[in-house]
Write a protein that holds these residues in place. Structure first.
Motif, PDB file in Angstrom:
ATOM      1  N   UNK A  72       7.224 -24.193  39.747  1.00  0.00           N
ATOM      2  CA  UNK A  72       8.396 -23.334  39.845  1.00  0.00           C
ATOM      3  C   UNK A  72       7.938 -21.895  40.012  1.00  0.00           C
ATOM      4  N   UNK A  73       8.483 -21.206  41.024  1.00  0.00           N
ATOM      5  CA  UNK A  73       8.220 -19.783  41.219  1.00  0.00           C
ATOM      6  C   UNK A  73       9.462 -19.014  40.834  1.00  0.00           C
ATOM      7  N   UNK A  74       9.284 -17.997  40.016  1.00  0.00           N
ATOM      8  CA  UNK A  74      10.397 -17.179  39.554  1.00  0.00           C
ATOM      9  C   UNK A  74      10.988 -16.371  40.716  1.00  0.00           C
ATOM     10  N   UNK A  75      12.319 -16.436  40.842  1.00  0.00           N
ATOM     11  CA  UNK A  75      13.027 -15.634  41.839  1.00  0.00           C
ATOM     12  C   UNK A  75      13.462 -14.334  41.172  1.00  0.00           C
ATOM     13  N   UNK A  76      12.772 -13.266  41.474  1.00  0.00           N
ATOM     14  CA  UNK A  76      13.030 -11.989  40.826  1.00  0.00           C
ATOM     15  C   UNK A  76      14.401 -11.425  41.196  1.00  0.00           C
ATOM     16  N   UNK A  77      14.777 -11.507  42.454  1.00  0.00           N
ATOM     17  CA  UNK A  77      16.028 -10.923  42.935  1.00  0.00           C
ATOM     18  C   UNK A  77      16.978 -11.995  43.466  1.00  0.00           C
ATOM     19  N   UNK A  81      25.436 -15.195  43.317  1.00  0.00           N
ATOM     20  CA  UNK A  81      26.186 -16.365  43.789  1.00  0.00           C
ATOM     21  C   UNK A  81      25.326 -17.629  43.796  1.00  0.00           C
ATOM     22  N   UNK A  82      24.016 -17.498  43.890  1.00  0.00           N
ATOM     23  CA  UNK A  82      23.111 -18.652  43.939  1.00  0.00           C
ATOM     24  C   UNK A  82      22.466 -18.954  42.602  1.00  0.00           C
ATOM     25  N   UNK A  83      22.601 -18.043  41.649  1.00  0.00           N
ATOM     26  CA  UNK A  83      21.847 -18.127  40.390  1.00  0.00           C
ATOM     27  C   UNK A  83      22.017 -19.467  39.678  1.00  0.00           C
TER      28      UNK A  83
END
Length: 189
Positions: A72-77, A81-83
């Motif tokens: 899993x790679x962290x999505x910083x930004x 709406x997709x969170x």
């Protein structure tokens, strides 16, 4: 991934495509693949497979063609709406998943990227094209013997979450010493 390798990839992509985006070419290939397909991100040919099997056997893993796992790679930004679809309960942050198959020398010959972090390894595997050749019957058969048992397919080394399929061999969590492994020569059929 070490910084020099990452910078080499970034520089190669920047020199190849100024806009730095993946686009479909007329040959139905994406930009990154057209740059690196000779060395990376391609399925092993017969010679690659033979080399992988020989090295695997020398290292005590007859019939192994690579390790498979998800990260899993962290999505910083991540957009709000997709969170919800990228945040899993056990991670608590928005992540995107990369599933890869790599050899002992870190040759990544399969990568599947972009699925939401709410999925687990098994869900990702179900969506991945890594086993399409097995389902279509186009996989090379590999004969090897371990502890007196005969096998006709190569396998991937995995962690404990993967299913008990013949193409997966799970690593030992707490090895207690040298096991008695008796290997016959691996050969491609």
């Amino acid at each position: 991934m070490k910084r020099p390798l990452f910078l080499r990839i970034v520089n190669s992509l920047s020199n190849h495509d100024a806009y730095f985006t993946q686009r479909w070419r007329s040959a139905r290939k994406r930009g990154i693949i057209s740059i690196f397909e000779k060395d990376y991100l391609r399925r092993p040919n017969k010679e690659d497979l033979r080399r992988q099997l020989q090295i695997g056997e020398k290292r005590g893993f007859p019939g192994m063609i690579g390790s498979i796992d998800c990260m899993h790679w962290k999505l910083k930004n991540c957009p709000k709406a997709w969170k919800w679809q990228f945040t899993s309960d056990h991670k608590g942050v928005s992540t995107v998943i990369l599933k890869a198959v790599a050899s002992y020398d870190l040759w990544i010959w399969h990568a599947f990227f972009g699925l939401p972090g709410t999925l687990n390894d098994i869900n990702v595997l179900d969506r991945s094209p890594v086993f399409d050749d097995i389902e279509s019957g186009e996989v090379p058969h590999v004969h090897h013997s371990v502890n007196g048992h005969e096998y006709n397919l190569a396998y991937y080394l995995t962690d404990g979450i993967y299913l008990k399929w013949v193409v997966f061999v799970q690593s030992l969590r707490y090895p207690q010493g040298k096991g008695e492994i008796i290997c016959n020569t691996t050969r491609i059929m």
